[in-house]
Structure formats: structure tokens, C-alpha cells
Design an enzyme around this catalytic site. Structure first.
Site, short mmCIF file in Angstrom:
data_model
loop_
_atom_site.label_atom_id
_atom_site.label_comp_id
_atom_site.label_asym_id
_atom_site.label_seq_id
_atom_site.Cartn_x
_atom_site.Cartn_y
_atom_site.Cartn_z
N ASN A 210 -15.44 -27.69 18.43
CA ASN A 210 -15.04 -26.36 19.17
C ASN A 210 -16.12 -26.37 20.21
O ASN A 210 -16.89 -27.44 20.47
CB ASN A 210 -15.38 -25.19 18.25
N ASP A 304 -17.59 -23.42 2.89
CA ASP A 304 -18.51 -22.37 3.54
C ASP A 304 -20.16 -22.27 3.06
O ASP A 304 -20.70 -22.01 2.03
CB ASP A 304 -17.95 -20.80 3.49
N PHE A 321 -24.09 -15.82 11.87
CA PHE A 321 -23.65 -15.43 13.09
C PHE A 321 -22.25 -15.18 12.92
O PHE A 321 -21.52 -15.65 11.98
CB PHE A 321 -23.98 -16.64 14.02
O1 PMT Z 1 -23.87 -23.28 20.56
P1 PMT Z 1 -23.69 -22.21 21.87
O2 PMT Z 1 -22.77 -22.89 22.95
O3 PMT Z 1 -25.25 -21.63 22.48
O4 PMT Z 1 -22.84 -20.87 21.32
C1 PMT Z 1 -23.46 -20.19 20.32
C2 PMT Z 1 -22.32 -19.54 19.35
C3 PMT Z 1 -21.55 -18.62 19.89
C4 PMT Z 1 -21.76 -20.83 18.72
C5 PMT Z 1 -23.24 -18.84 18.26
O5 PMT Z 1 -24.05 -17.61 18.83
C6 PMT Z 1 -22.28 -18.44 16.96
O6 PMT Z 1 -21.71 -17.33 17.23
N1 PMT Z 1 -22.22 -19.01 15.82
C7 PMT Z 1 -21.40 -18.86 14.96
C8 PMT Z 1 -20.00 -19.06 15.19
C9 PMT Z 1 -18.99 -18.92 14.04
O7 PMT Z 1 -18.53 -20.05 13.66
O8 PMT Z 1 -18.90 -18.07 13.47
P2 PMT Z 1 -17.87 -17.88 12.26
O9 PMT Z 1 -17.38 -16.50 12.21
O10 PMT Z 1 -16.69 -18.81 12.25
O11 PMT Z 1 -18.71 -17.92 10.99
C10 PMT Z 1 -19.51 -16.88 10.30
C11 PMT Z 1 -20.51 -17.74 10.04
O12 PMT Z 1 -20.55 -18.52 8.72
C12 PMT Z 1 -21.73 -18.14 10.73
O13 PMT Z 1 -22.94 -18.12 10.62
C13 PMT Z 1 -21.32 -19.74 10.41
O14 PMT Z 1 -22.34 -20.72 10.88
C14 PMT Z 1 -21.09 -19.61 9.19
N2 PMT Z 1 -20.15 -20.65 8.64
C15 PMT Z 1 -18.82 -20.67 8.94
C16 PMT Z 1 -18.05 -21.67 8.38
C17 PMT Z 1 -18.56 -22.61 7.31
N3 PMT Z 1 -17.39 -23.21 6.86
N4 PMT Z 1 -19.74 -22.65 6.97
C18 PMT Z 1 -20.53 -21.77 7.66
O15 PMT Z 1 -21.74 -21.77 7.29
#
Ligand code: PMT
Length: 403
Positions: A210, A304, A321
Site C-alpha cells: 500500500n 491482526d 490508527f
Molecule cells: O506512512 P505514511 O505515509 O506517513 O501514512 C500514515 C498512515 C496513513 C499509514 C497512518 O497514519 C495510518 O493511518 N495507519 C494505519 C493504517 C491502517 O492500516 O489502518 P487500518 O484501519 O487498516 O488498521 C487499523 C489498525 O489496526 C492500525 O493501527 C493497523 O496498524 C492495525 N492492524 C491492521 C491490520 C493488521 N493485520 N494488523 C494490525 O495491527
């Protein structure tokens, strides 16, 4: 996690039997990433050779004040200024008395007078010497002057007696040195930050990934380190240098990120990484060839990481996040509840982000926690991360009041 990463420690070794443990202490300090310079008193060299400590620290061991050759390398005033912490282990009764008197009759006592760094002493002596009124007075005087006493411990002594006067174990001294070197709202707190994208291999040359650049996560790691935390950054593939004072582990895939995060217990977990939710069911061993007009790629769910950390029997304070293209609050609050987080930082990505979010130098965050929310307005990622870390540390301390 290497909590003393790049910290500069001057280890003074006094002349007592516990000096043999200073070898282990140097190993522990360097293992945790510290740069260690050793200064021995003349008496210390009766118990352990300078060569041993030179080999373990990777630097020549200083002994004499009037050593023209050593002074030409780094003179004693420069050495005193270089140190971020002067740690004396073992500190004998004699050494404590000389420090209390303010003597500068050898290199170590001279350095103690010349340094502006905090000084910590790990006393080691026979229990009666520790209990002697002169030693008690010296200990009180030294602590009144701001020196830190680490121990001594109670237990068996080299002389065959048992009581108070035994030097603390090297691991405990290293742990206390870490605390002394930390300042700021997250002093001594173990923080793990994930950052960047993950890459899920399709074949040896292709992957699913991504747009995350890692900038937000690296800024969060830097802000946490500035706040005094011991920070481990578990990073996906990005083209950024590790922030100063932050230990970094590079990974590629979500599974690797999961393994590293679960192997490093922490007090505070901040998941900024954009982790791929799915990976190809099978990674082809050789490059896939274009044959059919269409192809489908079966995917399987990745672990996750954030949910797994929050579900630990004794979870750290957990901050997620959420990157959203629509219904930001609804989705972010949903993740906060579903993953049982303490807080979530939501940001717009895509069109609504208007140039912020992914791959940008700027971002804006909406923070949500059970029963509250806060807007952190658009700013460059580092100041924004500092603001975020300040809010997180306030919530962290409310939940886990310091002893
Ligand atoms: O890296 P940059 O270019 O500076 O951009 C920053 C960002 C936009 C990537 C950052 O600010 C951000 O939003 N990161 C989280 C992006 C994301 O994947 O969100 P999500 O809604 O898919 O996941 C929710 C949370 O679960 C996140 O904290 C993620 O790290 C965590 N996660 C998700 C899936 C997974 N398999 N394991 C996880 O830990």
C-alpha cells in the site's frame, strides 16, 4: 528492546571484589546499545584486568590521570563532558569517602568533579563497612549533593558474611541506569511502534502493498523517544533512517511484523503501520508467467497484530490508527471497540485527505477513546506526533499511575 541505544556511559570501576561483576555489567550495557568507556582505579586493576574490560567495551580502558598518550586521544575534561551518565560499580567505602571529600587524586575522582552528568554509585562492601558511621555519613552527604545510590543489596557477601553491602546484580544496575537517563513524560516506558506498509509476496518479484511511506510512524517513534521512552520501531519496507535513540527492526510481511511485535513486550503499543489485511494464499517459488487473459489470486487473512496485542492477558496501553476514506468516526470507533483499544487515531486518506495522510509530510488526526475525543489539527507529521504522544502519555498515566 535496546533501552540504552546510543547512550554514552562512563563506567568507573572501584577496587573491590565485586569488580569481577563489572565485566558482566559492561556486557549488559553494550548489549542494550550503550557506548561504554571504562575508567578503573588503581585498586580495581588488582581484581580484574583492564584488558578484559577493553575487550568487552571495545575501547581502551583509562586508569591514570597523568597518561600523556591517553590524554592525547580524549583528555579527561573531554571525557567528563562526553558522558551522559557516570556509573561507578563497584563503589567501595574508600571511593565514596574520597568523593565525599571532593578529592581529585586519581582519574575517576577527577572526572566526577569535572562532569555535569548525573553520577550513580553501586556500593559494594562488607556489611559492617556499609553500616560504619563514616560510610553512612558519606552516603548521606553524597545523596544530598544529588548523586544516586543504586543499592546496595542484602545477601551473601564475598567475605562469607551476609547482610547489606552486596553490589546489585549487573542487570539491575543497567535497568536503574536506564531510568536515570530517561526524562520526560514517558521516561523509562517501553514503547513499541509499528510503521510503514507490509509487503505480501505473490512471487519472487511481485507483492501486494500500500501507499504508506512510514513518515507518520517514524515521527511517532521519534516523539516517543523525545518523551523519554525506550522505543522499538518495527518497520515495514520504507526509505527512512531510524530516528535518533530509537531501536529499529525492519520486516517485510505482516506475519514477520506480528512475530517481532509479539516477541517484544512493552508498556505502550502504537500501531501506525498500514498492515496488509490479506496475503496471497500461496507464494509462487518462481516468477508467474502471463498465460490466461484473466487470473485470480486467492488471499488469506493476515494476523491482526493490534488486536492480538490488545488481547494479551496483561496488555500494554494500546493505541491503534485508522485510515479511512469515509465515515471516519463510525469506522474508527468500531475498531476501538472491536479490538478493545485504549485509543485510536483516525486519519483521512484518499480524496478527503486533501494531500495529507498517506505519503505526505502532513496529517491531521481525530482521536477517539471510550467516552471522549479530540481533534489534532493538520500539521507536519513530527509536531503532530509530538502532540499525539503528549495526549497518549496523559491517558497512559491516568490508567497506570506511576508508583
Ligand atoms: O506512512 P505514511 O505515509 O506517513 O501514512 C500514515 C498512515 C496513513 C499509514 C497512518 O497514519 C495510518 O493511518 N495507519 C494505519 C493504517 C491502517 O492500516 O489502518 P487500518 O484501519 O487498516 O488498521 C487499523 C489498525 O489496526 C492500525 O493501527 C493497523 O496498524 C492495525 N492492524 C491492521 C491490520 C493488521 N493485520 N494488523 C494490525 O495491527
Amino acid at each position: 528492546m535496546h533501552s540504552l541505544h546510543q547512550r554514552r556511559l562512563l563506567l568507573g570501576v572501584g577496587g573491590g571484589i565485586a569488580a569481577y561483576k563489572s565485566a558482566e555489567l559492561v556486557r549488559e550495557l553494550t548489549r542494550q546499545g550503550a557506548e561504554v568507556r571504562v575508567v578503573m582505579t588503581a585498586a580495581a586493576t588488582e581484581f580484574i584486568t583492564p584488558l578484559t574490560l577493553q575487550a568487552l567495551s571495545g575501547h581502551p580502558v583509562r586508569q591514570a590521570l597523568f597518561d600523556a598518550q591517553a590524554e592525547a586521544g580524549m583528555d579527561h575534561i573531554t571525557l567528563a563532558r562526553w558522558a551522559e551518565l557516570v556509573l561507578i560499580a563497584p563503589a567501595t567505602a574508600d571511593l565514596m569517602a574520597r568523593l565525599a571529600l571532593g578529592l581529585a587524586d586519581d582519574l575517576l575522582t577527577t572526572l566526577c568533579l569535572a562532569t555535569e552528568a548525573p553520577i550513580a554509585l553501586a556500593p559494594a562492601m562488607n556489611r559492617q563497612m556499609w553500616a560504619a558511621p563514616a560510610t553512612r555519613d558519606n552516603a548521606t552527604l553524597l545523596t544530598t549533593r544529588g548523586l544516586h545510590l543504586l543499592g546496595p543489596a542484602d545477601g551473601e557477601q564475598a567475605c562469607g558474611e551476609s547482610g547489606l553491602g552486596r553490589m546489585l546484580e549487573p542487570q539491575e544496575i543497567a535497568r536503574r541506569a536506564t531510568t536515570l537517563l530517561s526524562s520526560g513524560p514517558l521516561a523509562g516506558v517501553r514503547v513499541v511502534v509499528t510503521a510503514g506498509p507490509t509487503r505480501e509476496a505473490i512471487d519472487p518479484v511481485r507483492f501486494i502493498s500500500n501507499r504508506s511511506s512510514g513518515r507518520m510512524g517514524y515521527a511517532v517513534a521519534q516523539a516517543a523517544a523525545e518523551a523519554g521512552a525506550n522505543v522499538l520501531l518495527v518497520s515495514g519496507p520504507v526509505a527512512l533512517p531510524a530516528p535518533a535513540g530509537v531501536e529499529r527492526i525492519m520486516v517485510e510481511s505482516a506475519e514477520q511484523m506480528y512475530t517481532e511485535v509479539m516477541a517484544h513486550p512493552c508498556d505502550l503499543f502504537i500501531a501506525t503501520a498500514a498492515v496488509a489485511d490479506y496475503r496471497p494464499q500461496i507464494t509462487a517459488a518462481t516468477k508467474l508467467k502471463k498465460t490466461a487473459a484473466e487470473m485470480s489470486l486467492p488471499l488469506t487473512r493476515n494476523p491482526d497484530i493490534l488486536a492480538a496485542v490488545a488481547a494479551l492477558p496483561q496488555p500494554p496501553f494500546t493505541v491503534g490508527f485508522a485510515a479511512e476514506t469515509d465515515q471516519l468516526e463510525q469506522y474508527a470507533r468500531g475498531k476501538l471497540e472491536a479490538k478493545r483499544l485504549n485509543m485510536i487515531a483516525a486519519n483521512w486518506v484518499g480524496e478527503r485527505a486533501a494531500g495529507a495522510g498517506f505519503e505526505s509530510d502532513e496529517n491531521a488526526l481525530e482521536l477517539f477513546w471510550p467516552g471522549g475525543s479530540l481533534t489534532l489539527p493538520r500539521a507536519a507529521k513530527l509536531p503532530l506526533a509530538r502532540h499525539l504522544v503528549k495526549v497518549i502519555s496523559e491517558h497512559f498515566h491516568q490508567l497506570r499511575p506511576s508508583p
